[in-house]
Design a protein around this motif. Structure first.
Motif, PDB file in Angstrom:
ATOM      1  N   ARG A 207     -17.905 -36.752 -87.731  1.00 26.12           N
ATOM      2  CA  ARG A 207     -17.471 -35.720 -88.681  1.00 26.12           C
ATOM      3  C   ARG A 207     -16.001 -35.353 -88.504  1.00 26.12           C
ATOM      4  O   ARG A 207     -15.345 -34.951 -89.441  1.00 26.12           O
ATOM      5  CB  ARG A 207     -18.337 -34.476 -88.504  1.00 26.12           C
ATOM      6  CG  ARG A 207     -19.788 -34.706 -88.914  1.00 26.12           C
ATOM      7  CD  ARG A 207     -20.636 -33.490 -88.625  1.00 26.12           C
ATOM      8  NE  ARG A 207     -20.195 -32.333 -89.381  1.00 26.12           N
ATOM      9  CZ  ARG A 207     -20.534 -31.078 -89.064  1.00 26.12           C
ATOM     10  NH1 ARG A 207     -21.293 -30.846 -87.995  1.00 26.12           N
ATOM     11  NH2 ARG A 207     -20.113 -30.066 -89.800  1.00 26.12           N
ATOM     12  N   TYR A 208     -15.539 -35.440 -87.253  1.00 23.35           N
ATOM     13  CA  TYR A 208     -14.149 -35.034 -86.985  1.00 23.35           C
ATOM     14  C   TYR A 208     -13.417 -36.142 -86.243  1.00 23.35           C
ATOM     15  O   TYR A 208     -13.956 -36.771 -85.335  1.00 23.35           O
ATOM     16  CB  TYR A 208     -14.107 -33.770 -86.124  1.00 23.35           C
ATOM     17  CG  TYR A 208     -14.870 -32.625 -86.718  1.00 23.35           C
ATOM     18  CD1 TYR A 208     -14.332 -31.865 -87.751  1.00 23.35           C
ATOM     19  CD2 TYR A 208     -16.150 -32.315 -86.241  1.00 23.35           C
ATOM     20  CE1 TYR A 208     -15.047 -30.816 -88.308  1.00 23.35           C
ATOM     21  CE2 TYR A 208     -16.864 -31.271 -86.793  1.00 23.35           C
ATOM     22  CZ  TYR A 208     -16.308 -30.521 -87.822  1.00 23.35           C
ATOM     23  OH  TYR A 208     -17.019 -29.501 -88.371  1.00 23.35           O
ATOM     24  N   LEU A 209     -12.178 -36.330 -86.636  1.00 20.61           N
ATOM     25  CA  LEU A 209     -11.357 -37.352 -85.981  1.00 20.61           C
ATOM     26  C   LEU A 209     -10.155 -36.694 -85.296  1.00 20.61           C
ATOM     27  O   LEU A 209      -9.538 -35.780 -85.855  1.00 20.61           O
ATOM     28  CB  LEU A 209     -10.834 -38.362 -87.010  1.00 20.61           C
ATOM     29  CG  LEU A 209     -11.879 -39.200 -87.737  1.00 20.61           C
ATOM     30  CD1 LEU A 209     -11.228 -39.973 -88.882  1.00 20.61           C
ATOM     31  CD2 LEU A 209     -12.560 -40.165 -86.777  1.00 20.61           C
ATOM     32  N   PHE A 210      -9.878 -37.168 -84.094  1.00 17.38           N
ATOM     33  CA  PHE A 210      -8.711 -36.672 -83.365  1.00 17.38           C
ATOM     34  C   PHE A 210      -7.919 -37.867 -82.839  1.00 17.38           C
ATOM     35  O   PHE A 210      -8.501 -38.906 -82.524  1.00 17.38           O
ATOM     36  CB  PHE A 210      -9.134 -35.804 -82.174  1.00 17.38           C
ATOM     37  CG  PHE A 210      -9.880 -34.568 -82.590  1.00 17.38           C
ATOM     38  CD1 PHE A 210      -9.192 -33.399 -82.901  1.00 17.38           C
ATOM     39  CD2 PHE A 210     -11.272 -34.587 -82.698  1.00 17.38           C
ATOM     40  CE1 PHE A 210      -9.879 -32.267 -83.307  1.00 17.38           C
ATOM     41  CE2 PHE A 210     -11.967 -33.459 -83.107  1.00 17.38           C
ATOM     42  CZ  PHE A 210     -11.272 -32.289 -83.418  1.00 17.38           C
ATOM     43  N   SER A 211      -6.609 -37.682 -82.776  1.00 16.94           N
ATOM     44  CA  SER A 211      -5.803 -38.693 -82.074  1.00 16.94           C
ATOM     45  C   SER A 211      -5.120 -38.001 -80.906  1.00 16.94           C
ATOM     46  O   SER A 211      -4.798 -36.814 -80.984  1.00 16.94           O
ATOM     47  CB  SER A 211      -4.769 -39.326 -83.007  1.00 16.94           C
ATOM     48  OG  SER A 211      -3.832 -38.364 -83.435  1.00 16.94           O
TER      49      SER A 211
ATOM     50  N   LEU B  63      -8.153 -35.835 -89.904  1.00 18.59           N
ATOM     51  CA  LEU B  63      -7.658 -36.279 -88.600  1.00 18.59           C
ATOM     52  C   LEU B  63      -6.711 -35.215 -88.044  1.00 18.59           C
ATOM     53  O   LEU B  63      -5.756 -34.812 -88.698  1.00 18.59           O
ATOM     54  CB  LEU B  63      -6.896 -37.597 -88.735  1.00 18.59           C
ATOM     55  CG  LEU B  63      -6.164 -38.069 -87.471  1.00 18.59           C
ATOM     56  CD1 LEU B  63      -7.122 -38.677 -86.461  1.00 18.59           C
ATOM     57  CD2 LEU B  63      -5.067 -39.068 -87.806  1.00 18.59           C
ATOM     58  N   MET B  64      -7.027 -34.753 -86.831  1.00 17.62           N
ATOM     59  CA  MET B  64      -6.140 -33.785 -86.170  1.00 17.62           C
ATOM     60  C   MET B  64      -5.340 -34.544 -85.120  1.00 17.62           C
ATOM     61  O   MET B  64      -5.914 -35.157 -84.218  1.00 17.62           O
ATOM     62  CB  MET B  64      -7.015 -32.716 -85.513  1.00 17.62           C
ATOM     63  CG  MET B  64      -6.232 -31.678 -84.763  1.00 17.62           C
ATOM     64  SD  MET B  64      -5.357 -30.579 -85.882  1.00 17.62           S
ATOM     65  CE  MET B  64      -4.181 -29.853 -84.760  1.00 17.62           C
ATOM     66  N   ARG B  65      -4.020 -34.550 -85.276  1.00 24.97           N
ATOM     67  CA  ARG B  65      -3.182 -35.294 -84.342  1.00 24.97           C
ATOM     68  C   ARG B  65      -2.787 -34.415 -83.161  1.00 24.97           C
ATOM     69  O   ARG B  65      -2.170 -33.365 -83.347  1.00 24.97           O
ATOM     70  CB  ARG B  65      -1.927 -35.804 -85.057  1.00 24.97           C
ATOM     71  CG  ARG B  65      -2.212 -36.924 -86.050  1.00 24.97           C
ATOM     72  CD  ARG B  65      -0.992 -37.215 -86.901  1.00 24.97           C
ATOM     73  NE  ARG B  65      -0.638 -36.048 -87.706  1.00 24.97           N
ATOM     74  CZ  ARG B  65       0.606 -35.673 -87.951  1.00 24.97           C
ATOM     75  NH1 ARG B  65       1.611 -36.353 -87.458  1.00 24.97           N
ATOM     76  NH2 ARG B  65       0.844 -34.616 -88.695  1.00 24.97           N
ATOM     77  N   ILE B  66      -3.179 -34.847 -81.966  1.00 20.44           N
ATOM     78  CA  ILE B  66      -2.800 -34.107 -80.764  1.00 20.44           C
ATOM     79  C   ILE B  66      -1.782 -34.935 -79.992  1.00 20.44           C
ATOM     80  O   ILE B  66      -2.024 -36.107 -79.670  1.00 20.44           O
ATOM     81  CB  ILE B  66      -4.031 -33.817 -79.875  1.00 20.44           C
ATOM     82  CG1 ILE B  66      -5.103 -33.074 -80.699  1.00 20.44           C
ATOM     83  CG2 ILE B  66      -3.627 -32.997 -78.652  1.00 20.44           C
ATOM     84  CD1 ILE B  66      -6.433 -32.927 -79.979  1.00 20.44           C
ATOM     85  N   GLY B  67      -0.648 -34.292 -79.733  1.00 15.64           N
ATOM     86  CA  GLY B  67       0.430 -34.969 -79.020  1.00 15.64           C
ATOM     87  C   GLY B  67       1.540 -33.979 -78.782  1.00 15.64           C
ATOM     88  O   GLY B  67       1.308 -32.763 -78.778  1.00 15.64           O
TER      89      GLY B  67
ATOM     90  N   LEU C 162     -12.615 -28.041 -79.534  1.00 19.74           N
ATOM     91  CA  LEU C 162     -13.733 -27.105 -79.744  1.00 19.74           C
ATOM     92  C   LEU C 162     -13.352 -26.065 -80.792  1.00 19.74           C
ATOM     93  O   LEU C 162     -14.145 -25.752 -81.691  1.00 19.74           O
ATOM     94  CB  LEU C 162     -14.077 -26.404 -78.426  1.00 19.74           C
ATOM     95  CG  LEU C 162     -14.938 -27.197 -77.438  1.00 19.74           C
ATOM     96  CD1 LEU C 162     -15.075 -26.434 -76.137  1.00 19.74           C
ATOM     97  CD2 LEU C 162     -16.305 -27.515 -78.033  1.00 19.74           C
ATOM     98  N   GLY C 163     -12.149 -25.547 -80.692  1.00 19.28           N
ATOM     99  CA  GLY C 163     -11.672 -24.531 -81.633  1.00 19.28           C
ATOM    100  C   GLY C 163     -11.739 -25.045 -83.056  1.00 19.28           C
ATOM    101  O   GLY C 163     -12.256 -24.379 -83.957  1.00 19.28           O
ATOM    102  N   ILE C 164     -11.236 -26.254 -83.262  1.00 20.58           N
ATOM    103  CA  ILE C 164     -11.195 -26.821 -84.618  1.00 20.58           C
ATOM    104  C   ILE C 164     -12.614 -27.060 -85.151  1.00 20.58           C
ATOM    105  O   ILE C 164     -12.937 -26.699 -86.289  1.00 20.58           O
ATOM    106  CB  ILE C 164     -10.378 -28.133 -84.614  1.00 20.58           C
ATOM    107  CG1 ILE C 164      -8.898 -27.799 -84.437  1.00 20.58           C
ATOM    108  CG2 ILE C 164     -10.593 -28.913 -85.896  1.00 20.58           C
ATOM    109  CD1 ILE C 164      -8.025 -28.974 -84.118  1.00 20.58           C
ATOM    110  N   MET C 165     -13.471 -27.615 -84.290  1.00 25.63           N
ATOM    111  CA  MET C 165     -14.830 -27.942 -84.775  1.00 25.63           C
ATOM    112  C   MET C 165     -15.621 -26.676 -85.053  1.00 25.63           C
ATOM    113  O   MET C 165     -16.329 -26.582 -86.056  1.00 25.63           O
ATOM    114  CB  MET C 165     -15.542 -28.831 -83.754  1.00 25.63           C
ATOM    115  CG  MET C 165     -14.917 -30.227 -83.688  1.00 25.63           C
ATOM    116  SD  MET C 165     -15.981 -31.495 -82.986  1.00 25.63           S
ATOM    117  CE  MET C 165     -16.170 -30.924 -81.326  1.00 25.63           C
TER     118      MET C 165
END
Lengths: 337, 376
Positions: B300-304, B331-335, B365-368
């Motif tokens: 359901r959720y995508l992260f990079s 897609l939530m980009r983490i960097g 967790l916050g985003i989901m």
């Protein structure tokens, strides 16, 4: 360092006394006539083939005369290439024309049938904008066969505005962004040493190009690793794109700078065919150090109204000028001087 | 046509090595135990493969102890050139060597290689498609104490935008060895992104999966000669896929050192009863869209997750694939958020810049939770 070699040849200048007998000049004395170098095995020098001083002199003079005619022919081809493409750098092509004529028709060992022959001598045109000159030579040698679509700087042509080794047969390294040629030449010279191969690498740089910092990185690399199989020629025509090199950013005494980096330095008149021939022959005898030939040249050399005229760095040649230029070059071609 | 010798035959022997003794290459008794940096694995692999192919030449710019090319230098001094602090020169020298048939590996810190020698990389190596391997060590914030000037946060963005260039970013020492072999047998320019810290070897079961995936792709590459078909390697936690047949709620696409962080995040998410899939994208270019499409369908959720600027890096590359898929998940980009790094131990930097396992878990967790609240 040899300063302004006399046009009159004397054998003492060809055979420096400090050299041991094994270091005899590697000249192709049997070749009275010019021919594209397709010699796979280099001539070996033995004492019984030792030429007399007079023979050397006569041979060199004769070769120089023929090369002069060839250079005029090449200049005509450059004019034609640039005129047809309606764009290209004529000034820098002409200043280096005599040097490259000697390299390609006298000095370098190539296989015109196989431009990628592994043992060939390498040439890098670091001042890539002078590529019309190189195209004219490669086409004349038959390494590059020109088709009607091969118009300078046009789509689907084999003749892009700057050299591309992946497009044009006979180009050993792409260039265009200035200052990289000496470093790439170091890589080729290192490869030759690693493989125990005898081929030499020649790099032509402009005097304005010496303002690029990477030039001096490469200069240090070459002397540090003792790359005596690398030769750099500085086409010192004193002009760069905007204005004279001295006004843009003065590079100072080029010869002194290379000497400070522990290079052999030879200074010549870059339009005197005999001096050019002698310089390249001397380079073969140098051991342990790379050599730079600082060639004093004239931008636009060969066509009076183009000489030292900054307008002809990269300007369009109109029909009228083209006719005049070709006329002058044709006379040189016929007269042989 | 570019090189003198036939590139396909130049490293045939290396290609023919079907099994690699990782312990022997790394010089350890059991490679699953110690923590090893990817740069150290690279240096040791280079020494190992250097013996197999005398055509391999290595260049460094006065950082051979840090980049670990010193292992090669000590064993094969005649094929090692230290060109001094001159990165532009190094890359052009490499181009010259490669044009004469050598397989050339150049190495320095990623920031100096990609930043300083970009013109040389683009106009000499990539344009001519020369057989030069560009190895940038000390990538990202993970460089730590040396600070912002030494932390390369733009290199993936820059290198993947250059035609003819391949971008590899291995997750641990063992994958590094396989990727070094891959790049040496592929005749194209390759950028290999490595990092400084010692990191754990990924668990043996998952390691086997990486190895087998790479070996399958090697078959494809050897037949195509241009290694254009490398796949990102999917690392899925065994217990997750068996305990939750309906699939995972989210997936993290991670690369390099961040794969090891992502596996920790996966563990903490599990404690919060979220199932998470971790996908190791070690081949950033060429990027195979199929596994991304598959993962997009499953979760359901995508992260990079990357130790790189969020602009232009892994996250951007994944989003480019997702943009062309109908019904793609967000897609939530983490960097690193388009800012420069700082000088501190890398674990402190990861904490401060939101890249530590705790920070990443919190963010995910916050985003989901927020999304779920909106939906109910």
């Amino acid at each position: 360092m040899i300063k302004n070699l006399d046009t009159e040849l004397s054998p003492t200048k060809l055979l420096p006394t400090e050299l041991p007998p094994t270091g005899l000049p590697k000249m192709k004395l049997s070749e009275m006539e010019l021919s594209p170098n397709s010699i796979k095995e280099r001539p070996t020098n033995s004492l019984d083939q030792m030429p007399t001083a007079l023979n050397i002199r006569r041979t060199i003079m004769s070769i120089a005369k023929n090369l002069k005619v060839k250079a005029a022919e090449i200049r005509q081809k450059v004019i034609e290439l640039i005129a047809r493409g309606e764009s290209g750098h004529v000034g820098g092509s002409f200043s280096a024309c005599d040097i490259l004529t000697v390299l390609y028709y006298y000095k370098m060992t190539l296989d015109t049938e196989n431009p990628r022959w592994a043992k060939r001598d390498r040439f890098i045109l670091s001042k890539g904008h002078s590529v019309p000159l190189l195209y004219a030579i490669l086409a004349d040698l038959g390494i590059l066969s020109l088709k009607p679509k091969d118009i300078l700087r046009q789509l689907h042509s084999q003749l892009p505005g700057h050299p591309r080794m992946d497009i044009t047969p006979g180009i050993d390294m792409s260039s265009g962004s200035l200052g990289m040629g000496i470093s790439a030449g170091c890589g080729m010279a290192m490869a030759a040493k690693l493989d125990g191969a005898k081929y030499r690498t020649y790099v032509l740089v402009g005097d304005g190009e010496l303002q690029e910092g990477q030039i001096w990185e490469g200069v240090m690399t070459a002397s540090h690793f003792g790359l005596d199989n690398l030769t750099v020629i500085v086409d010192k025509n004193n002009l760069q794109s905007d204005s004279p090199v001295k006004t843009v950013k003065n590079c100072g005494e080029i010869a002194d700078q290379f000497k400070a980096f522990n290079w052999n330095v030879i200074e010549i008149n870059g339009h005197n065919l005999i001096e050019i021939i002698n310089a390249f022959d001397m380079v073969d005898m140098m051991r342990g150090k790379p050599t730079v030939i600082v060639a004093k040249t004239c931008k636009g050399k060969g066509v009076t109204f183009m000489e030292n005229n900054p307008v002809y760095h990269s300007s369009l040649i109109n029909d009228h000028h083209q006719k005049d230029a070709l006329e002058e070059l044709k006379i040189q071609n016929e007269c042989g001087n | 046509m570019n090189v003198e010798t036939d590139p396909s035959s130049s490293s045939q022997y290396i290609q023919s090595l079907t099994t690699l003794n990782v312990d022997e290459i790394l010089g350890v008794k059991d490679a699953s135990k110690p923590e090893i940096s990817t740069r150290e694995a690279f240096g040791k692999a280079l020494r190992y493969f250097g013996e197999k192919d005398p055509n391999i030449v290595v260049l460094d710019a006065d950082l051979s102890k840090s980049t670990h090319t010193a292992h090669f230098a000590m064993t094969y001094p005649e094929r090692f050139f230290n060109v001094g602090i001159a990165e532009q020169d190094m890359v052009s020298v490499a181009a010259g060597l490669a044009s004469c048939g050598k397989i050339v590996v150049v190495s320095t810190f990623a920031i100096f290689l990609v930043g300083r020698a970009l013109d040389q990389i683009r106009n000499m190596v990539a344009l001519n498609r020369l057989n030069v391997k560009l190895v940038g060590t000390h990538a990202g914030l993970a460089t730590g104490e040396d600070g912002a000037t030494h932390q390369s946060l733009e290199d993936i963005a820059i290198m993947r935008s250059i035609p003819n260039m391949k971008v590899f970013s291995p997750a641990d020492a063992i994958e590094t060895i396989h990727m070094v072999r891959e790049m040496l047998t592929c005749p194209d320019p390759v950028y290999l992104r490595l990092s400084r810290p010692k990191i754990p070897i990924i668990a043996p079961k998952i390691r086997q999966e990486i190895t087998s995936t790479l070996e399958t792709t090697e078959d494809i590459t050897s037949s195509q000669q241009k290694c254009s078909n490398l796949h990102p390697n999917s690392i899925e936690s065994i217990q997750n896929s068996s305990s939750d047949p309906s699939g995972s709620q989210c997936a993290i696409f991670a690369t390099g050192i961040m794969v090891h962080i992502a596996l920790k995040v996966q563990q903490s998410l599990e404690n919060h009863e979220f199932n998470c899939k971790v996908v190791n994208v070690s081949t950033i270019k060429p990027l195979d869209p199929l596994p991304i499409e598959r993962v997009n369908r499953q979760v359901r959720y995508l992260f990079s997750l990357e130790d790189h600027n969020v602009i232009g890096g892994l996250g951007t590359a994944i989003s480019e694939v997702l943009a062309s898929i109908p019904n793609s998940k967000p897609l939530m980009r983490i960097g690193v958020k388009d800012i420069f790094g700082a000088s501190a131990p890398y674990s402190d930097l990861f904490e401060a810049f939101g890249l530590s396992p705790e920070q990443v878990t919190k963010k995910i967790l916050g985003i989901m939770n927020e999304h779920d609240r909106h939906e109910t």
